[in-house]
Scaffold this active site. Structure first.
Site, PDB file in Angstrom:
ATOM      1  N   GLU A   1       0.996  -1.010  -0.053  1.00  0.00           N
ATOM      2  CA  GLU A   1      -0.177   0.101  -0.294  1.00  0.00           C
ATOM      3  C   GLU A   1       0.356   1.117   0.307  1.00  0.00           C
ATOM      4  OE1 GLU A   1      -2.546  -0.370   3.383  1.00  0.00           O
ATOM      5  OE2 GLU A   1      -2.789  -2.616   2.353  1.00  0.00           O
TER       6      GLU A   1
ATOM      7  N   ASN B   1       2.341  -5.126  -3.474  1.00  0.00           N
ATOM      8  CA  ASN B   1       0.427  -5.292  -3.304  1.00  0.00           C
ATOM      9  C   ASN B   1      -0.137  -4.220  -2.605  1.00  0.00           C
ATOM     10  OD1 ASN B   1      -1.281  -7.139  -2.489  1.00  0.00           O
ATOM     11  ND2 ASN B   1      -0.785  -6.663  -0.068  1.00  0.00           N
TER      12      ASN B   1
ATOM     13  N   HIS C   1     -10.295  -6.150  -2.333  1.00  0.00           N
ATOM     14  CA  HIS C   1     -11.611  -5.800  -1.483  1.00  0.00           C
ATOM     15  C   HIS C   1     -12.549  -5.318  -2.016  1.00  0.00           C
ATOM     16  CE1 HIS C   1      -9.443  -7.743   1.766  1.00  0.00           C
ATOM     17  NE2 HIS C   1      -8.223  -6.841   1.237  1.00  0.00           N
TER      18      HIS C   1
ATOM     19  N   GLU D   1      -5.824 -10.798  -1.603  1.00  0.00           N
ATOM     20  CA  GLU D   1      -6.625 -10.902  -0.089  1.00  0.00           C
ATOM     21  C   GLU D   1      -8.179 -10.238  -0.837  1.00  0.00           C
ATOM     22  OE1 GLU D   1      -5.770  -6.563   1.989  1.00  0.00           O
ATOM     23  OE2 GLU D   1      -3.445  -7.702   1.428  1.00  0.00           O
TER      24      GLU D   1
ATOM     25  N   ASP E   1     -12.500 -10.793  -1.006  1.00  0.00           N
ATOM     26  CA  ASP E   1     -13.387 -10.544  -0.499  1.00  0.00           C
ATOM     27  C   ASP E   1     -14.528  -9.461  -0.782  1.00  0.00           C
ATOM     28  OD1 ASP E   1     -12.585  -7.965   1.175  1.00  0.00           O
ATOM     29  OD2 ASP E   1     -12.263  -8.997   2.512  1.00  0.00           O
TER      30      ASP E   1
HETATM   31  O1  9MR Z   1      -7.893  -8.718   7.733  1.00  0.00           O
HETATM   32  C1  9MR Z   1      -6.508  -7.999   8.607  1.00  0.00           C
HETATM   33  C2  9MR Z   1      -7.023  -7.386   9.978  1.00  0.00           C
HETATM   34  O2  9MR Z   1      -7.473  -8.608  10.926  1.00  0.00           O
HETATM   35  C3  9MR Z   1      -5.960  -6.067  11.097  1.00  0.00           C
HETATM   36  O3  9MR Z   1      -7.066  -5.895  11.621  1.00  0.00           O
HETATM   37  C4  9MR Z   1      -6.348  -5.100   9.920  1.00  0.00           C
HETATM   38  C5  9MR Z   1      -5.271  -4.079  10.139  1.00  0.00           C
HETATM   39  O4  9MR Z   1      -4.590  -3.201   9.845  1.00  0.00           O
HETATM   40  O5  9MR Z   1      -5.505  -5.529   8.430  1.00  0.00           O
HETATM   41  C6  9MR Z   1      -6.358  -6.071   8.019  1.00  0.00           C
HETATM   42  O6  9MR Z   1      -5.529  -6.906   6.746  1.00  0.00           O
HETATM   43  C7  9MR Z   1      -4.656  -5.869   5.639  1.00  0.00           C
HETATM   44  C8  9MR Z   1      -4.185  -6.102   5.081  1.00  0.00           C
HETATM   45  O7  9MR Z   1      -2.875  -6.403   5.647  1.00  0.00           O
HETATM   46  C9  9MR Z   1      -2.927  -5.298   4.059  1.00  0.00           C
HETATM   47  N1  9MR Z   1      -4.505  -5.511   3.172  1.00  0.00           N
HETATM   48  C10 9MR Z   1      -5.413  -4.723   3.798  1.00  0.00           C
HETATM   49  C11 9MR Z   1      -6.016  -5.969   4.360  1.00  0.00           C
HETATM   50  C12 9MR Z   1      -7.762  -5.523   4.914  1.00  0.00           C
HETATM   51  O8  9MR Z   1      -7.468  -4.125   6.003  1.00  0.00           O
END
Ligand code: 9MR
Length: 554
Positions: free
Chosen positions: A161, A202, A238, A267, A269
């Site tokens: 990101e 990513n 997402h 990722e 969903d």
């Molecule tokens: O799914 C993850 C969640 O459990 C955490 O609280 C969150 C915190 O930053 O991160 C989520 O995963 C993220 C991933 O690492 C990067 N892309 C976005 C995902 C969803 O927020």
């Protein structure tokens, strides 16, 4: 106990074998086989992000994670706040639990993530530039090094990101302290720690062709030209059914593949506004199917990872109030229509739908301008059971027809067309099993003449600067003429000793100190008075505060 030929046990075993032979068809992937079996038959992985606590505590979670998926990602356990909560104190307990689970179940692990602005402890964020760079390099070296000789861990999200949604480099503490160079340094450190791991960048909201995905495209292209080891691009994916499906996803994956990198969905969903109902579930299933089909259609796409698998454990409801049900199993581990969609897409030709959709109607054009047109056609239907997945719109050109666009609806807006040009177009329908209809009859239209005259202007603003460099963002390009333009070329001059180190949303070439910036495919068309922007980054001798000048636009 030995079993003699005459024993009743032997007879029972023989009968069981006959029954099994009768019930189980031969062949590589039975239609009801788990997702990973079908994915493997297609040469792809199917993955899931795993959460540490249910993996340790719930049998149902563990069983599905092991049975259905061939690749896993730690949802949180490999992030910096887990692996190095205080400086130099490494803790791999959560990460190792996931890697060991994967090893036991013959799965691969994708490491997520080494350098991110979230879930990174405060001690990192407060460091000076020199200390931050070495802390980053040490973190990468220790974490990647911990798994370098473990064949289960095959790839890493090195940076995550790094862009904002406008395609500007995100002004994170990384960028603010180190400038853009932290990205290349991170990749080099990861390569040094494990020469065999596949190294990825990513990001999210990059599924379609847009400013952000184009910024990543430009960055990856420029890093690879400089010999920085970027092997792969991850598209988080997402999605939300209320925002529509990115119909150019496959085209976008393909343009990245042309850079020579692997692409992957990292990722996936698909959330919805709660409550769930059958209509929303069906729409969601279409999105899942389209994503899997896009990956299947692109050779360089290694596979699809879903961000979790059961609605019991998902980040969505905590982040998007009132939304949820984004995954392929419900809270009770029951398969949803989205599971069937992923399954049937992966199973492709092995499903029971051999019937292609009906042929779409002849496309008819409206709103034709010098560079755009909208097409509509009579929809196809699909009776084979897998459902209509979408349409591909082609330009008839003889030997190799050009894919102009894709749509899930029976209409499309075409942009980027050439002026005064006749287009003969046809449409094909696809179903969820990958069956393709016959081509529709040809529709014909001719774009109007291009702009007779007109002009454009450009002006740049220095957004941030530090002793040895600066970022110019935005450079605003405006059509000041009275008719639309379909492309622009901006030139400007860098002060002596200044060198260009990056750019986004335009293609920049440098000759001496003169920089020429040309539009990309998506931002060349400007109606009268319309504007677009691009940006770039420069390094300069420390303390030289001159900035570029002489912007011209043609
Ligand atoms: O799914 C993850 C969640 O459990 C955490 O609280 C969150 C915190 O930053 O991160 C989520 O995963 C993220 C991933 O690492 C990067 N892309 C976005 C995902 C969803 O927020």
């Amino acid at each position: 106990m030995s079993v003699h030929s005459s024993s009743p046990v032997r007879v029972l075993l023989a009968l069981a074998g006959m029954l099994a032979a009768f019930l189980l068809p031969t062949g590589p992937a039975h239609a009801s086989a788990p997702l990973r079996t079908h994915a493997a038959a297609k040469g792809k992985f199917i993955g899931a992000a795993l959460a540490t606590s249910p993996l340790a505590n719930e049998t149902a979670y563990r069983n599905l994670a092991a049975t259905e998926f061939s690749q896993v990602t730690a949802e949180n356990a490999m992030k910096w706040d887990s692996t190095e909560p205080s400086q130099g104190q490494f803790n791999f307990s959560g990460a190792d639990a996931i890697v060991n689970f994967a090893t036991q179940n013959n799965q691969q692990v994708h490491g997520h993530t080494l350098v991110w602005h979230n879930q990174t402890p405060g001690w990192v964020q407060g460091l000076s530039a020199t200390a931050m760079r070495s802390a980053m390099q040490n973190h990468i070296s220790q974490v990647v090094g911990h798994y370098a000789s473990n064949p289960t861990v095959v790839s890493w999200d090195v940076v995550n990101e790094v862009f904002d949604d406008s395609g500007n480099l995100r002004t994170s503490f990384w960028y603010n302290t180190l400038g853009q160079s932290y990205i290349a340094d991170a990749f080099r450190a990861a390569r040094a720690a494990d020469p065999d791991a596949r190294l990825c960048i990513n990001d999210y909201n990059t599924e379609g062709i847009n400013a952000k995905s184009t910024a990543i495209y430009n960055l990856v292209s420029s890093l690879r030209q400089q010999g920085v080891p970027v092997d792969c691009v991850g598209f988080q994916t997402h999605l939300a059914i209320q925002y529509g499906f990115p119909n150019d996803f496959q085209q976008n994956l393909q343009r990245f593949a042309a850079l020579g990198v692997q692409v992957r969905i990292t990722e996936l969903d698909v959330r919805m506004v709660m409550p769930r109902d059958a209509t929303k579930d069906a729409t969601q299933a279409t999105y899942y199917r389209n994503v899997v089909n896009a990956c299947l259609a692109v050779t360089a796409c290694a596979g699809v990872t879903i961000w979790g698998f059961t609605d019991k454990y998902s980040w969505v409801p905590d982040t998007f109030s009132g939304q949820g049900a984004a995954l392929i199993y419900d809270e009770n581990y029951q398969q949803k229509p989205s599971y069937t969609a992923v399954h049937d897409a992966l199973a492709g030709g092995t499903t029971t739908d051999p019937t292609p959709p009906t042929t779409p109607g002849t496309p008819s054009a409206g709103n034709v301008t010098s560079n755009s047109a909208s097409l509509t056609w009579t929809a196809s239907t699909d009776s084979g059971g897998s459902g209509l997945a979408g349409y591909d719109v082609y330009r008839e050109q003889g030997a190799t027809d050009q894919l102009l666009g894709q749509s899930t609806a029976n209409s499309i807006s075409l942009t980027g067309l050439s002026p005064s040009t006749q287009y003969q177009v046809y449409v094909r329908a696809r179903d969820g099993a990958g069956n393709v209809s016959a081509n529709s009859a040809l529709g014909t239209f001719t774009t109007t003449a291009g702009p007779g005259g007109g002009g454009c202007t450009a002006a740049g603003t220095v957004q941030t600067q530090w002793a040895t460099g600066y970022v110019v963002q935005p450079v605003t390009v405006t059509n000041t003429g009275t008719s639309a333009i379909t492309g622009w070329t901006v030139t400007f001059t860098l002060p002596a000793g200044h060198t260009l180190t990056g750019s986004w949303n335009a293609t920049l070439t440098v000759s001496g100190q003169t920089v020429t910036a040309k539009n990309l495919a998506y931002n060349g068309n400007l109606a009268p008075n319309a504007s677009t922007t691009f940006g770039y980054q420069v390094s300069r001798p420390s303390g030289n505060t001159q900035t570029p000048s002489g912007y011209t636009c043609a």
